[in-house]
Design an enzyme around this catalytic site. Structure first.
Site, short mmCIF file in Angstrom:
data_model
loop_
_atom_site.label_atom_id
_atom_site.label_comp_id
_atom_site.label_asym_id
_atom_site.label_seq_id
_atom_site.Cartn_x
_atom_site.Cartn_y
_atom_site.Cartn_z
N HIS A 117 0.88 -1.17 0.00
CA HIS A 117 0.00 0.00 0.00
C HIS A 117 0.92 1.23 0.00
O HIS A 117 0.93 2.02 0.94
CB HIS A 117 -0.94 -0.04 1.21
CG HIS A 117 -2.15 0.84 1.11
ND1 HIS A 117 -3.43 0.37 1.29
CD2 HIS A 117 -2.29 2.16 0.85
CE1 HIS A 117 -4.30 1.38 1.17
NE2 HIS A 117 -3.63 2.48 0.90
N GLU A 162 -4.31 -0.09 -5.33
CA GLU A 162 -4.45 1.05 -6.26
C GLU A 162 -3.18 1.35 -7.05
O GLU A 162 -2.56 2.41 -6.88
CB GLU A 162 -4.90 2.29 -5.49
CG GLU A 162 -6.22 2.10 -4.76
CD GLU A 162 -6.78 3.41 -4.18
OE1 GLU A 162 -6.10 4.44 -4.22
OE2 GLU A 162 -7.94 3.38 -3.70
N ASN A 288 -11.96 -0.40 -4.87
CA ASN A 288 -12.07 0.78 -4.01
C ASN A 288 -12.90 1.81 -4.76
O ASN A 288 -12.57 2.17 -5.89
CB ASN A 288 -10.69 1.39 -3.72
CG ASN A 288 -9.85 0.51 -2.80
OD1 ASN A 288 -10.30 -0.54 -2.35
ND2 ASN A 288 -8.63 0.94 -2.53
N TYR A 290 -14.97 5.57 -4.28
CA TYR A 290 -15.29 6.75 -3.47
C TYR A 290 -16.28 7.68 -4.16
O TYR A 290 -17.19 8.20 -3.53
CB TYR A 290 -14.01 7.53 -3.13
CG TYR A 290 -13.17 6.79 -2.12
CD1 TYR A 290 -13.45 6.90 -0.76
CD2 TYR A 290 -12.14 5.94 -2.50
CE1 TYR A 290 -12.71 6.20 0.19
CE2 TYR A 290 -11.40 5.24 -1.57
CZ TYR A 290 -11.69 5.37 -0.22
OH TYR A 290 -10.98 4.67 0.71
N GLU A 353 -12.40 -0.80 -0.20
CA GLU A 353 -12.43 0.52 0.44
C GLU A 353 -13.67 1.26 -0.03
O GLU A 353 -13.98 1.28 -1.22
CB GLU A 353 -11.22 1.40 0.07
CG GLU A 353 -9.93 1.02 0.73
CD GLU A 353 -8.77 1.94 0.35
OE1 GLU A 353 -9.02 3.14 0.05
OE2 GLU A 353 -7.63 1.46 0.36
C1 FCB Z 1 -7.45 5.54 -1.27
C2 FCB Z 1 -6.27 4.94 -0.56
C3 FCB Z 1 -6.38 4.97 0.94
C4 FCB Z 1 -7.03 6.23 1.44
C5 FCB Z 1 -8.30 6.52 0.71
C6 FCB Z 1 -9.03 7.73 1.17
O1 FCB Z 1 -7.05 6.01 -2.51
O2 FCB Z 1 -6.09 3.60 -0.95
O3 FCB Z 1 -5.09 4.77 1.47
O4 FCB Z 1 -6.14 7.27 1.40
O5 FCB Z 1 -8.05 6.64 -0.66
#
Ligand code: FCB
Length: 445
Positions: A117, A162, A288, A290, A353
């Site tokens: 990571h 990522e 992941n 967001y 995530e």
């Molecule tokens: C992702 C990352 C993680 C964190 C989140 C908010 O891109 O993997 O470490 O910073 O965003």
């Protein structure tokens, strides 16, 4: 709906929470070096202490058990295990992860380690970093060492977190460590990260081991139907999603993305056989998510992480935003999951995530983070809908268990469901933690 075996978890990463950067033989990583660079991190913050998890992990695992977590996604700091990035194991570094893994198992929590990571041993960066092919070989060697030590206790492995960020934020925009601004190097880095994943998967895979990778994927939509907007969406989808998904799940880079990138670099760094190794490497895929991306064509060239696509701009979808300025839209997650099902061969999926930073206020009776609860609730509803449509989604990890070091933003943004007072290291579960514990207890919303 979520079946009884659905894996409910929370996630963190080594540099963001551990601290103890010079303890027990840990070597420097590119994030130590980058954080020490004036102006690189807001407020001059570093991961030197972070949430002090290195010393406080027993309490943190007890906290997880109290919430009823079924799994914990953490990452291993490569420079704890191989301080120079190659050669013999530093047993004291590995022992930390042995203890953490055992403590989790004692509490009935499934350890879900990520091997990388972002904290590359600095000596490997000094020898060329991810743009150099040798780093992929070193990564596989490191993966084999970790697997040897923990393979009897860990079943599900994640190689990389990522790789898009490692490659394009690290080597093209310079916003992440190691802070280089060399688009061609970023493209080579992306390939060597994928190759490193493929080689590591070969080293790890055995009777009981399942190997995955975690990608930051998103749903990309054009603002309108103008050819320039459609082309912008194709390009961004190509760079963010398909550049990684296609080699991993179809064994080939997408032709249109290769064509876009030819303005930046040739592809002599892709050797015969590489794609075969990358394409045979996944037992599951970590996603992941967001925020979605709305994009438009642009007449003025911009420098961005999307190298090879200068005539693109990110547009405003007009939705509420988190403290990171990221638009909140759980429908993007549903669209993304449906797209993975429709466009790619079936592979078990895990959300590794998902979460949000908000400006939490500590009150005398706790942290009432209703915005975070709403965000998580909305996104879990999308997960449930996706499952209803036949998406093979097997688990969900909240980002993050703890407030932590948010990379170049330092300690400002708080993503935790547990609040950390950095002065005292006191942990306070927020309302979202209690809410999530209840979701887990009920097995759904
Ligand atoms: C992702 C990352 C993680 C964190 C989140 C908010 O891109 O993997 O470490 O910073 O965003």
């Amino acid at each position: 709906m979520f079946d009884p075996g659905f894996l409910w978890g929370a996630a963190t990463s080594s540099y963001q929470i551990e601290g103890a950067v010079a303890e027990d033989g840990r070597g420097p990583s590119i994030w130590d070096t980058f954080a020490a660079t004036p102006g690189a991190i807001q407020g001059g913050d570093t991961g030197a202490v972070a949430a002090d998890h290195y010393h406080r992990f027993p309490g943190d695992v007890a906290l997880m058990a109290g919430l009823g977590l079924r799994a914990y996604r953490f990452s291993l700091a490569w420079p704890r295990i191989q301080p120079t990035g190659s050669g013999a194991v530093n047993q004291r570094g590995l022992d930390f992860y042995r203890r953490l893994t055992d403590t989790l198992l004692d509490q009935g929590i499934q350890p879900w380690p990520t091997l990388y990571h972002w904290d590359l041993p600095q000596p490997l960066e000094d020898r060329g970093g991810w743009p150099a092919r040798d780093t992929a070989e070193r990564f596989a060697e490191y993966a084999a060492l970790v697997h040897e030590a923990l393979g009897d206790r860990v079943t599900h492995w994640t190689t990389l977190n990522e790789p898009w960020c490692s490659a394009f934020l690290g080597y093209a925009t310079g916003r992440h460590a190691p802070g280089r601004r060399d688009p061609a190097a970023a493209v080579r880095a992306a390939h060597h990260l994928l190759l490193g994943h493929g080689l590591a998967a070969e080293a790890i895979r055995g009777d009981d081991s399942h190997v995955g990778i975690t990608l930051n994927l998103t749903h990309v939509a054009p603002v309108g139907t103008e050819p320039a907007d459609l082309d912008a969406a194709r390009r961004i989808d190509g760079m963010q999603n398909r550049l990684f998904l296609d080699p991993l799940l179809r064994g080939a880079y997408p032709d249109d993305v290769l064509a876009d990138l030819r303005e930046v670099t040739g592809f002599g760094h892709v050797h015969d056989g590489d794609l075969k190794r990358i394409g045979a490497s996944l037992d599951h895929l970590g996603v992941n998510y967001y925020a979605p991306m709305l994009v438009a064509g642009s007449s003025t060239p911009t420098q961005s992480a999307y190298v090879g696509s200068p005539l693109v701009r990110v547009a405003d979808g007009g939705r509420p935003r988190t403290a990171m300025g990221w638009e909140i839209d759980e429908r993007g997650l549903l669209e993304l999951l449906l797209r993975l099902k429709d466009d790619y061969p079936a592979v078990p999926l895990y959300i590794t995530e998902n979460g949000a930073a908000f400006d939490d206020v500590v009150e005398h009776d706790g942290v009432h983070d209703a915005h975070r609860v709403a965000y998580l609730d909305g996104h879990l509803r999308s997960c449930a809908q996706a499952i209803g449509h036949g998406v093979p989604l097997k688990g969900y990890f909240v980002w993050s268990l703890l407030d932590n070091f948010e990379w170049s933003f330092g300690y400002g943004p708080r993503f935790g469901i547990v609040h950390v007072d950095y002065a005292t290291q006191h942990r306070t579960p927020k309302d979202s933690a209690r809410w999530y514990a209840e979701v887990i207890r009920r097995g759904g919303l």
